[in-house]
Design a protein around this motif. Sequence first.
Motif, PDB file in Angstrom:
ATOM      1  N   GLY A 134       0.843  -1.200   0.000  1.00  0.00           N
ATOM      2  CA  GLY A 134       0.000   0.000   0.000  1.00  0.00           C
ATOM      3  C   GLY A 134       0.870   1.239   0.000  1.00  0.00           C
ATOM      4  N   GLY A 139       1.985   4.009   3.874  1.00  0.00           N
ATOM      5  CA  GLY A 139       2.868   3.144   3.077  1.00  0.00           C
ATOM      6  C   GLY A 139       4.076   3.875   2.527  1.00  0.00           C
ATOM      7  N   ARG A 158      -1.793  -0.931  -6.002  1.00  0.00           N
ATOM      8  CA  ARG A 158      -2.620  -1.347  -7.156  1.00  0.00           C
ATOM      9  C   ARG A 158      -2.900  -0.197  -8.127  1.00  0.00           C
ATOM     10  N   GLY A 170      -8.851  11.944  -0.937  1.00  0.00           N
ATOM     11  CA  GLY A 170      -9.138  12.256   0.473  1.00  0.00           C
ATOM     12  C   GLY A 170      -8.697  13.646   0.854  1.00  0.00           C
ATOM     13  N   ALA A 273       0.152  -1.647   4.922  1.00  0.00           N
ATOM     14  CA  ALA A 273      -0.396  -0.286   4.951  1.00  0.00           C
ATOM     15  C   ALA A 273      -1.508  -0.198   3.914  1.00  0.00           C
ATOM     16  N   GLY A 275      -4.699   0.308   4.206  1.00  0.00           N
ATOM     17  CA  GLY A 275      -5.714   1.348   4.362  1.00  0.00           C
ATOM     18  C   GLY A 275      -7.140   0.879   4.559  1.00  0.00           C
ATOM     19  N   SER A 276      -8.053   1.710   4.085  1.00  0.00           N
ATOM     20  CA  SER A 276      -9.476   1.491   4.354  1.00  0.00           C
ATOM     21  C   SER A 276     -10.305   1.910   3.142  1.00  0.00           C
ATOM     22  N   SER A 293     -17.467   9.491  -0.661  1.00  0.00           N
ATOM     23  CA  SER A 293     -16.639  10.714  -0.730  1.00  0.00           C
ATOM     24  C   SER A 293     -15.836  10.756  -2.034  1.00  0.00           C
ATOM     25  N   ILE A 314     -16.008  14.094   7.305  1.00  0.00           N
ATOM     26  CA  ILE A 314     -15.948  13.976   5.842  1.00  0.00           C
ATOM     27  C   ILE A 314     -17.260  14.476   5.226  1.00  0.00           C
ATOM     28  N   LYS A 408      -8.734  -8.347   2.992  1.00  0.00           N
ATOM     29  CA  LYS A 408      -8.623  -8.445   1.525  1.00  0.00           C
ATOM     30  C   LYS A 408      -7.200  -8.683   1.056  1.00  0.00           C
TER      31      LYS A 408
HETATM   32  P1  FAD Z   1      -4.652   4.611   2.402  1.00  0.00           P
HETATM   33  O1  FAD Z   1      -4.462   6.037   2.158  1.00  0.00           O
HETATM   34  O2  FAD Z   1      -6.030   4.044   2.380  1.00  0.00           O
HETATM   35  O3  FAD Z   1      -3.738   3.846   1.366  1.00  0.00           O
HETATM   36  C1  FAD Z   1      -3.769   2.463   1.243  1.00  0.00           C
HETATM   37  C2  FAD Z   1      -3.232   2.119  -0.118  1.00  0.00           C
HETATM   38  O4  FAD Z   1      -3.102   0.718  -0.199  1.00  0.00           O
HETATM   39  C3  FAD Z   1      -4.173   2.533  -1.246  1.00  0.00           C
HETATM   40  O5  FAD Z   1      -3.472   3.292  -2.193  1.00  0.00           O
HETATM   41  C4  FAD Z   1      -4.667   1.206  -1.829  1.00  0.00           C
HETATM   42  O6  FAD Z   1      -4.864   1.267  -3.228  1.00  0.00           O
HETATM   43  C5  FAD Z   1      -3.518   0.285  -1.487  1.00  0.00           C
HETATM   44  N1  FAD Z   1      -3.921  -1.105  -1.356  1.00  0.00           N
HETATM   45  C6  FAD Z   1      -4.864  -1.626  -0.536  1.00  0.00           C
HETATM   46  N2  FAD Z   1      -4.903  -2.960  -0.672  1.00  0.00           N
HETATM   47  C7  FAD Z   1      -3.968  -3.284  -1.585  1.00  0.00           C
HETATM   48  C8  FAD Z   1      -3.523  -4.514  -2.130  1.00  0.00           C
HETATM   49  N3  FAD Z   1      -4.030  -5.686  -1.747  1.00  0.00           N
HETATM   50  N4  FAD Z   1      -2.538  -4.475  -3.058  1.00  0.00           N
HETATM   51  C9  FAD Z   1      -1.996  -3.296  -3.470  1.00  0.00           C
HETATM   52  N5  FAD Z   1      -2.380  -2.116  -2.969  1.00  0.00           N
HETATM   53  C10 FAD Z   1      -3.343  -2.117  -2.031  1.00  0.00           C
HETATM   54  N6  FAD Z   1      -6.969  12.427   7.074  1.00  0.00           N
HETATM   55  C11 FAD Z   1      -6.339  13.490   7.594  1.00  0.00           C
HETATM   56  O7  FAD Z   1      -5.430  13.310   8.405  1.00  0.00           O
HETATM   57  N7  FAD Z   1      -6.667  14.760   7.243  1.00  0.00           N
HETATM   58  C12 FAD Z   1      -7.660  15.024   6.360  1.00  0.00           C
HETATM   59  O8  FAD Z   1      -7.935  16.184   6.053  1.00  0.00           O
HETATM   60  C13 FAD Z   1      -8.359  13.935   5.791  1.00  0.00           C
HETATM   61  N8  FAD Z   1      -9.326  14.148   4.897  1.00  0.00           N
HETATM   62  C14 FAD Z   1      -9.939  13.082   4.323  1.00  0.00           C
HETATM   63  C15 FAD Z   1     -10.935  13.317   3.400  1.00  0.00           C
HETATM   64  C16 FAD Z   1     -11.593  12.264   2.797  1.00  0.00           C
HETATM   65  C17 FAD Z   1     -12.662  12.528   1.768  1.00  0.00           C
HETATM   66  C18 FAD Z   1     -11.223  10.930   3.133  1.00  0.00           C
HETATM   67  C19 FAD Z   1     -11.918   9.770   2.487  1.00  0.00           C
HETATM   68  C20 FAD Z   1     -10.239  10.680   4.063  1.00  0.00           C
HETATM   69  C21 FAD Z   1      -9.598  11.760   4.673  1.00  0.00           C
HETATM   70  N9  FAD Z   1      -8.600  11.556   5.623  1.00  0.00           N
HETATM   71  C22 FAD Z   1      -7.974  12.629   6.180  1.00  0.00           C
HETATM   72  C23 FAD Z   1      -8.189  10.203   6.039  1.00  0.00           C
HETATM   73  C24 FAD Z   1      -6.903   9.794   5.314  1.00  0.00           C
HETATM   74  O9  FAD Z   1      -7.092   9.870   3.937  1.00  0.00           O
HETATM   75  C25 FAD Z   1      -6.505   8.400   5.728  1.00  0.00           C
HETATM   76  O10 FAD Z   1      -6.403   8.336   7.130  1.00  0.00           O
HETATM   77  C26 FAD Z   1      -5.173   7.999   5.128  1.00  0.00           C
HETATM   78  O11 FAD Z   1      -5.214   8.061   3.733  1.00  0.00           O
HETATM   79  C27 FAD Z   1      -4.804   6.581   5.564  1.00  0.00           C
HETATM   80  O12 FAD Z   1      -3.553   6.268   5.057  1.00  0.00           O
HETATM   81  P2  FAD Z   1      -3.101   4.748   4.884  1.00  0.00           P
HETATM   82  O13 FAD Z   1      -1.704   4.822   4.366  1.00  0.00           O
HETATM   83  O14 FAD Z   1      -3.372   3.990   6.104  1.00  0.00           O
HETATM   84  O15 FAD Z   1      -4.066   4.136   3.796  1.00  0.00           O
END
Ligand code: FAD
Length: 601
Positions: A134, A139, A158, A170, A273, A275-276, A293, A314, A408
């Motif tokens: 991720g 990530g 991906r 986001g 990493a 995500g959600s 969103s 959100i 997943k």
């Molecule tokens: P993610 O950003 O979800 O990244 C996970 C990545 O893993 C994705 O790119 C996905 O494609 C990839 N992935 C998943 N499974 C696989 C797989 N099996 N193989 C390959 N790739 C995979 N947070 C803030 O702090 N401030 C904000 O202002 C804010 N605004 C937001 C607004 C919106 C509309 C939304 C939806 C969210 C917002 N957030 C905000 C929350 C923030 O976006 C998330 O907390 C953050 O992106 C989480 O990061 P992450 O690295 O855990 O996962």
Amino acid sequence: MSQIIEVKVPDIGDFKDVPIIEIAVKPGDTVKAEDALLTLESDKATMDVPSPAAGVVKELKVKVGDRVGEGAVVLTLEAAAAASVSQAAAEAPKPAAPAAPAAAPAPAAAPAAPLPAGSYSGAVDIECEMLVLGAGPGGYSAAFRSADLGMKTVMVERYPTLGGVCLNVGCIPSKALLHVANVIEEASHFADVGVAFDKPTVDLNRLRAHKEKVIGKLTGGLAGMAKARKVDIVRGYGQFLDAYHLEVALTTGSGSELSGEKKVIRFQKAIIAAGSQAVKLPFLPDDPRIVDSTGALELRQVPKRMLVIGGGIIGLEMATVYSALGARIDVVEALEGLMTGADRDAVKVWEKQNLHRFDKVMLKTRTVGVTCRPDGILVKFEGENAPADEQKYDLILSAVGRSPNGKKIGAEKAGVHVTDRGFIPVDKQQRTNVPHIFGIGDIVGQPMLAHKGVHEAHVAAEVAAGQKSFFDATIIPSVAYTEPEVAWVGVTEIDAKASGRKINVAKFPWAASGRAIANGCDYGFTKLIFDEETHRVVGGSIVGPNAGDMIGEIALAIEMGCDAVDIGKTIHPHPTLGESIGMTAEVFEGTCTDLPPMKKK
Ligand code: FAD
């Protein structure tokens, strides 16, 4: 022999007064160990309280709407003989979703031992020391830190661009649009001071292109930084084959379309990493006018009437954008308030400033039926503030929370424990139950915020590199980038009341701030919460423009253990909105000369 046990709310971190939104069982029901008994909802997400054992529910001690904290008894259970558990275990079952901020993460549950290395014996295409699954903020930060610490690092993603939800769909696109919304809003107030602008005309295509350009700058920058660090990016959908191998189904095109090719990566250590994703309400039909969103950020249309399901951050940020572009908004929220988790006084100020956007704010109300017709979407509501008739909308945004992607990624094949809700429990070093596999970001628990994920990413990479890092942050700030912004950190008055902690509250109204008056935002305020005994700051809230930029000072003060004198005696620049933080500390000390004389302590 069976045994009656009291099931209590487990450690849910800093959340002290969390409403119960659903009870899944009734007296007489038979449950298995780990079955979800009831659901709590904190400021940004829901979490289940699992059953500590198999058995029969005897008596419910709570009802929907009750607010509970750690240790509250929720029901009694007659545990089946073979499955009965120790009282200690019953009192502190592991949370199904690690709801606590990572400051107090759920312990890494260890039901499954890691599979022996090499249970996969096929061909290997790529070898690395560190695999990161991720490329969101968690990530890419983990991958870059790992590479900086000397590990040969591969990152699997991906989608074609790096940055995950935050950069692509986001935090960043929403803020690009919120900035535009804020300028429109501010310009509309200028007529009052003698500077009138024409009503704005919005070219959606150009606005969308602007948002894409902002995303492109950032994601392109990340790709450059990955290259500079020699982090290899493998584009595809990753699934664990065992505790040392990941299979990647390669993807192509502008989305995550499978190319048909596969690669296997062998790794020594991994950071998950992944995500959600947005929660999908099962009763919402598939219709392009019903979006989450991500769909709302695509800005396909500006509706006349829009319904936002979910009054969290959100939903309200997107409501701000669409309202500034000309839509009339209704909000429906099952709980008794908007932006739960935020300081209630700050939310009241936000509500007053936002009355003009909304036709209806339906609290304690649920959406119960949705019918799509060519001329609009008909929605039925139930609850305290439900309108008698069905309402018709042109666009519905469903913003009821996000669920982790833990189920997943083939985690079970690596022996990594995943909860029923899809979270991956980790310890304070971000290790899962499989010691060489770490978890970070949204997938490990609340709060689902980019800055929490980045911090966890650095800890995981450093621990993997042999350093003694821990996630030991005291607090994680939250910001609603609405108009005005609402920002908060640490203990709120509600938390303190629920936990019985003795606090003192000091508030500085921006009506006494020269800069706020000059800027037309004298409705705002800054509030600090101090420990009654030590006078150390333990929490704070700000409502007003740039609140999110200012909350970091209060976060630093809490982390550094500052007391009111430390903050008040720090010289803040004048005239700024930020000086309100120093003045609030002076209010606490009784030394503020920007307000009428204060009562002697
Ligand atoms: P993610 O950003 O979800 O990244 C996970 C990545 O893993 C994705 O790119 C996905 O494609 C990839 N992935 C998943 N499974 C696989 C797989 N099996 N193989 C390959 N790739 C995979 N947070 C803030 O702090 N401030 C904000 O202002 C804010 N605004 C937001 C607004 C919106 C509309 C939304 C939806 C969210 C917002 N957030 C905000 C929350 C923030 O976006 C998330 O907390 C953050 O992106 C989480 O990061 P992450 O690295 O855990 O996962």
